[in-house]
Design a protein around this motif. Structure first.
Motif, mmCIF file in Angstrom:
data_model
loop_
_atom_site.group_PDB
_atom_site.id
_atom_site.type_symbol
_atom_site.label_atom_id
_atom_site.label_comp_id
_atom_site.label_asym_id
_atom_site.label_seq_id
_atom_site.Cartn_x
_atom_site.Cartn_y
_atom_site.Cartn_z
ATOM 1 N N GLY A 151 29.394 47.431 45.018
ATOM 2 C CA GLY A 151 28.390 47.103 46.024
ATOM 3 C C GLY A 151 29.075 45.624 46.729
ATOM 4 O O GLY A 151 28.694 44.774 47.843
ATOM 5 N N TRP A 152 29.037 44.689 45.494
ATOM 6 C CA TRP A 152 29.104 43.064 45.440
ATOM 7 C C TRP A 152 30.103 42.588 45.911
ATOM 8 O O TRP A 152 31.605 42.883 46.231
ATOM 9 N N GLU A 153 29.998 41.645 46.278
ATOM 10 C CA GLU A 153 30.954 41.059 47.101
ATOM 11 C C GLU A 153 31.435 39.217 46.675
ATOM 12 O O GLU A 153 30.473 38.901 45.608
ATOM 13 N N LEU A 154 33.153 38.716 46.735
ATOM 14 C CA LEU A 154 32.762 37.239 46.330
ATOM 15 C C LEU A 154 33.602 36.075 47.183
ATOM 16 O O LEU A 154 34.372 36.906 48.376
ATOM 17 N N ALA A 155 32.092 35.347 47.722
ATOM 18 C CA ALA A 155 32.792 34.326 48.970
ATOM 19 C C ALA A 155 33.464 32.679 48.406
ATOM 20 O O ALA A 155 32.031 32.637 47.105
ATOM 21 N N THR A 156 34.458 32.556 48.301
ATOM 22 C CA THR A 156 35.043 31.246 47.516
ATOM 23 C C THR A 156 35.204 30.310 48.550
ATOM 24 O O THR A 156 36.545 30.960 49.269
ATOM 25 N N ALA A 157 34.969 28.532 48.731
ATOM 26 C CA ALA A 157 36.417 28.193 49.781
ATOM 27 C C ALA A 157 37.650 27.700 48.722
ATOM 28 O O ALA A 157 39.058 27.567 49.368
ATOM 29 N N LEU A 158 37.987 28.451 47.064
ATOM 30 C CA LEU A 158 39.118 28.318 46.872
ATOM 31 C C LEU A 158 40.054 29.171 47.147
ATOM 32 O O LEU A 158 39.544 30.175 47.408
ATOM 33 N N PRO A 159 41.381 28.513 47.779
ATOM 34 C CA PRO A 159 42.560 29.976 47.744
ATOM 35 C C PRO A 159 42.574 30.673 46.551
ATOM 36 O O PRO A 159 42.793 31.109 45.674
ATOM 37 N N ALA A 160 42.514 32.066 47.663
ATOM 38 C CA ALA A 160 43.012 32.925 46.400
ATOM 39 C C ALA A 160 44.452 33.385 45.333
ATOM 40 O O ALA A 160 45.475 33.366 46.543
ATOM 41 N N GLN A 161 44.405 33.782 44.566
ATOM 42 C CA GLN A 161 45.558 34.756 44.006
ATOM 43 C C GLN A 161 45.654 35.709 44.153
ATOM 44 O O GLN A 161 46.854 36.741 44.408
ATOM 45 N N GLU A 162 44.926 36.264 43.071
ATOM 46 C CA GLU A 162 45.336 37.689 43.621
ATOM 47 C C GLU A 162 44.049 38.363 43.227
ATOM 48 O O GLU A 162 43.009 38.149 43.061
ATOM 49 N N VAL A 163 43.453 39.062 44.795
ATOM 50 C CA VAL A 163 42.131 38.933 44.946
ATOM 51 C C VAL A 163 42.197 40.870 45.868
ATOM 52 O O VAL A 163 42.939 40.750 45.892
ATOM 53 N N ASP A 164 40.845 41.333 45.426
ATOM 54 C CA ASP A 164 40.735 42.723 45.886
ATOM 55 C C ASP A 164 40.035 42.984 47.485
ATOM 56 O O ASP A 164 39.451 41.519 47.696
ATOM 57 N N ALA A 165 39.719 43.847 47.499
ATOM 58 C CA ALA A 165 39.324 43.685 48.829
ATOM 59 C C ALA A 165 37.672 43.663 49.347
ATOM 60 O O ALA A 165 36.905 42.679 50.000
ATOM 61 N N ARG A 166 36.873 42.713 47.842
ATOM 62 C CA ARG A 166 35.502 42.718 47.736
ATOM 63 C C ARG A 166 36.079 41.315 47.315
ATOM 64 O O ARG A 166 34.186 40.270 47.629
ATOM 65 N N GLY A 167 36.897 40.522 47.401
ATOM 66 C CA GLY A 167 36.789 39.249 46.949
ATOM 67 C C GLY A 167 36.664 38.803 45.202
ATOM 68 O O GLY A 167 36.908 37.406 45.446
ATOM 69 N N LEU A 168 36.666 40.160 44.620
ATOM 70 C CA LEU A 168 37.385 39.774 43.506
ATOM 71 C C LEU A 168 38.723 39.244 42.765
ATOM 72 O O LEU A 168 39.400 40.186 43.095
ATOM 73 N N GLY A 169 38.919 38.859 41.311
ATOM 74 C CA GLY A 169 40.408 38.360 41.369
ATOM 75 C C GLY A 169 40.338 36.776 41.005
ATOM 76 O O GLY A 169 39.299 36.159 40.507
ATOM 77 N N CYS A 170 41.574 36.631 41.224
ATOM 78 C CA CYS A 170 41.419 35.407 40.930
ATOM 79 C C CYS A 170 41.796 34.430 41.605
ATOM 80 O O CYS A 170 42.425 34.150 42.524
ATOM 81 N N TYR A 171 41.393 32.849 42.059
ATOM 82 C CA TYR A 171 41.126 31.590 42.463
ATOM 83 C C TYR A 171 42.081 30.912 41.757
ATOM 84 O O TYR A 171 41.675 29.876 41.358
ATOM 85 N N ALA A 172 42.818 29.683 42.676
ATOM 86 C CA ALA A 172 43.867 28.459 42.678
ATOM 87 C C ALA A 172 42.217 27.181 42.555
ATOM 88 O O ALA A 172 42.384 27.206 43.398
ATOM 89 N N ALA A 173 42.800 25.872 41.581
ATOM 90 C CA ALA A 173 42.608 25.008 42.493
ATOM 91 C C ALA A 173 43.247 23.938 41.952
ATOM 92 O O ALA A 173 44.198 24.436 40.565
ATOM 93 N N PRO A 174 43.823 23.345 41.752
ATOM 94 C CA PRO A 174 45.055 22.477 41.730
ATOM 95 C C PRO A 174 44.527 21.404 40.151
ATOM 96 O O PRO A 174 45.835 20.754 40.376
ATOM 97 N N ASP A 175 43.560 20.856 40.271
ATOM 98 C CA ASP A 175 42.585 20.203 39.452
ATOM 99 C C ASP A 175 40.892 20.399 39.204
ATOM 100 O O ASP A 175 40.928 21.725 40.131
#
Length: 621
Positions: A151-175
């Protein structure tokens, strides 16, 4: 605007980066975050560092004190890890062979600055959790959070690379700077969205009350965002489905993370997001007319959003680049925090979220806060800015006597600059801010750091004369600001009345069922002259003899009890009483002279209707 929704999956490529952080929370009730960092191309002796502070909060926080059990492995073999100092470690390994570093972070800081984890919610700033690999900060980073409680979801302003419907997965940062600047929220939260000038915005609220007026909050937040975009870039509000307006913001998306609590208030700005804490009572309720609590919440939203321009991109030269290893001093916090504090409420007025009378109440509070602070005669706002590392974030009972807030007095400096420019007919402080933006951030990104010389030059360009005297007196000096004179020139009158009893005597007190506890004795007041001290418990008042029908000692439990025993402030036949106080379990009798003159408080009001402009540059039109 949209109803509460879950984030949709986004895929923009595989989760490949020079540095990969996997954050896990297998047992949330333990408050322990499990972190694994993989460095693709480590140095032979790889140094790791965790920031000692987080930009926007100018205090050494020592985040590394919550790190435990750091280990490292390379090609299946353990690598020695040596602690170098309070925030750095060194790993002995082979160069160029992927290195895996594992450690645990204790997460039980409920503020917006660090990390929190329990069975209901997780929040963290990567600056407090993700160690930096020395020599690799400029390379791409990936943050991976792939598992969370049901039931938990994830929120961040980082661009998503590979995430599921709950927002879980990988996020990218250039530095690393971008990673450190992107807080993460996980849990069962409410989520809503809107577009402002065609740019998507999302509002996430963790642990909100059972019922609040979501439509109103989203609509007002949108008004704030559009007003601030127009402030910096011009333009008019588009239709809800309009395409993004070119140049209307230095970002292509924005995220508000609001954590609601029983009691609390604060925020921390980030480049494409902000983390906020506010009381649940500040949220609007359906069918109920919002009051000052809601205005406080909107002011917080306005303040932190304004920072997306003023401090995150229009940055002090002293903080370029960020040095996470030690204090980074600047004397310009009066500009970055004070001017932001001036505009946060003013832009609520321009956005139509509050009326002119409400704005004056907010301004009146700021003026009274500064007037009730003796430290304004001791410390300039420039010095307060530089001293933030040792004073602002470490207040004590003496703070009001020795310091001044670069937020609040800085806002009044901004008010004085704005009203002076407007009165002289040379546009306004708005034009100064836009000119500085054009000069320092011509493409919406930091091109050069801001200095006080830049501020002085922009004021002179817009105002047609040097403002060196004003900067010397208002920013670097401790004389009173000409607030009353300038407000009167712009149609605002000041009504005076007797201040409260503690203000009359120079006291700040706290009442409780146990009685009156003295917290601060203000410089120059009759309480200081009597010898009252912070920590004293005020037990009673002894009236002089003979005072017809009232002589003797009286027990007091509240300030109202004290006030009921005394004549009104000002000249009277009664010149002195005796305060009965307890200090370190000793009972003291302290002669307390009554104020010979009345200490006055201000209340602002319009001397002419808000819709009647005095001239074309009237600020409250």
């Amino acid at each position: 605007m949209s109803a509460p929704s879950s984030p949709s999956a986004q895929v923009s490529g595989p989760a490949v980066a020079a540095l990969h952080y996997a954050v896990a929370l297998p047992e949330p009730h333990t408050h322990l975050l499990q972190v694994t960092l993989t460095i693709a191309q480590p140095s032979a002796t790889q140094t790791l560092m965790l920031p000692v502070w987080i930009p926007g909060s100018y205090l050494v926080r020592e985040f590394a004190r919550h790190v435990q059990g750091m280990t490292a492995r390379q090609s299946g073999r353990a690598c020695p890890v040596t602690t170098l100092d309070k925030h750095r470690w060194q790993v002995s390994c082979r160069a160029g062979v992927p290195l895996e570093v594992h450690y645990v972070v204790y997460a039980h800081d409920a503020s917006v600055r660090a990390a929190w984890l329990d069975a209901e919610r997780c929040f963290f700033n990567p600056a407090a959790v993700c160690v930096q690999a020395e020599g690799h900060a400029h390379l791409p980073h990936v943050l991976a959070l792939t598992e969370a409680p049901a039931g938990w979801e994830l929120a961040t302003a980082l661009p998503a690379q590979e995430v599921d419907a709950r927002g879980l997965g990988c996020y990218a940062a250039p530095d690393y700077d971008t990673l450190a600047d992107s807080p993460v929220e996980l849990g069962r939260f409410w989520s809503g969205s809107f577009t402002a000038h065609g740019i998507p915005h999302r509002l996430v609220i963790s642990q909100p009350p059972p019922s609040f007026d979501a439509d109103r909050l989203l609509a007002d937040t949108r008004r704030i965002c559009e007003a601030e975009m127009r402030f910096w870039h011009g333009g008019t509000p588009p239709d809800a489905d309009a395409q993004p307006s070119p140049g209307m913001a230095p970002f292509d998306h924005y995220l508000f993370l609001l954590h609601t609590v029983q009691d609390g208030y604060g925020g921390l700005e980030h480049g494409t997001s902000t983390a906020l804490i506010a009381s649940r009572k500040t949220l609007p309720r359906p069918g109920v007319r919002p009051g000052d609590d809601y205005t406080t919440l909107l002011g917080l939203i306005s303040h932190e959003y304004f920072h997306a321009w003023n401090v995150k991109r229009l940055r002090p030269a002293d903080l370029l680049p960020y040095d996470y290893t030690q204090e980074s001093y600047t004397s310009l916090l009066w500009f970055f925090e004070g001017i932001t504090s001036y505009y946060d409420d003013l832009l609520l007025l321009r956005a139509g979220c509050i009326d002119a009378a409400t704005y004056l109440r907010q301004l009146d509070r700021a003026i009274e806060q500064v007037r009730a602070t003796p430290g304004r005669h001791v410390q300039s706002v420039a010095d307060a800015s530089r001293d933030a590392w040792i004073k602002y974030y470490r207040p004590d009972e003496h703070t009001p006597n020795a310091t001044v807030s670069y937020y609040t007095k800085g806002a009044l400096v901004a008010l004085c600059l704005d009203l002076t420019l407007r009165e002289e007919g040379h546009a306004s402080l708005d034009d100064v801010m836009r000119l500085l933006w054009q000069r320092c951030c011509p493409q919406g990104h930091t091109q050069k750091g801001l200095t006080e010389a830049d501020v002085a030059d922009a004021l002179e360009t817009v105002g047609g004369r040097s403002f060196a005297r004003e900067l010397r007196q208002w920013v670097h000096g401790t004389a009173e600001l000409p607030v009353e004179k300038l407000l009167s020139l712009h149609g605002v009158r000041i009504l005076r009345s007797a201040a409260s009893l503690p203000r009359q005597w120079g006291l700040r007190c706290q009442e409780s069922p146990a009685g009156i506890q003295i917290q601060t004795v203000l410089r120059g007041g009759v309480a200081e002259a009597a010898g009252l001290a912070p920590g004293d418990e005020w037990l009673g008042v002894e009236l002089p003899d003979p005072l017809p029908g009232s002589h003797g000692a009286w027990r007091v439990a509240t300030l109202a009890d004290v006030e009921a025993l005394l004549p009104p402030p000002g000249p009277s036949g009664l010149r002195e009483v005796t305060a009965l106080v307890a200090r370190d379990r000793r009972l003291l009798r302290l002669p307390l002279g009554l104020p010979a003159t009345t200490v006055q408080q201000w209340k602002l009001g319009f001397s002419r209707p808000p819709g009647n402009r005095a001239h074309k540059h009237w600020p409250w039109a």
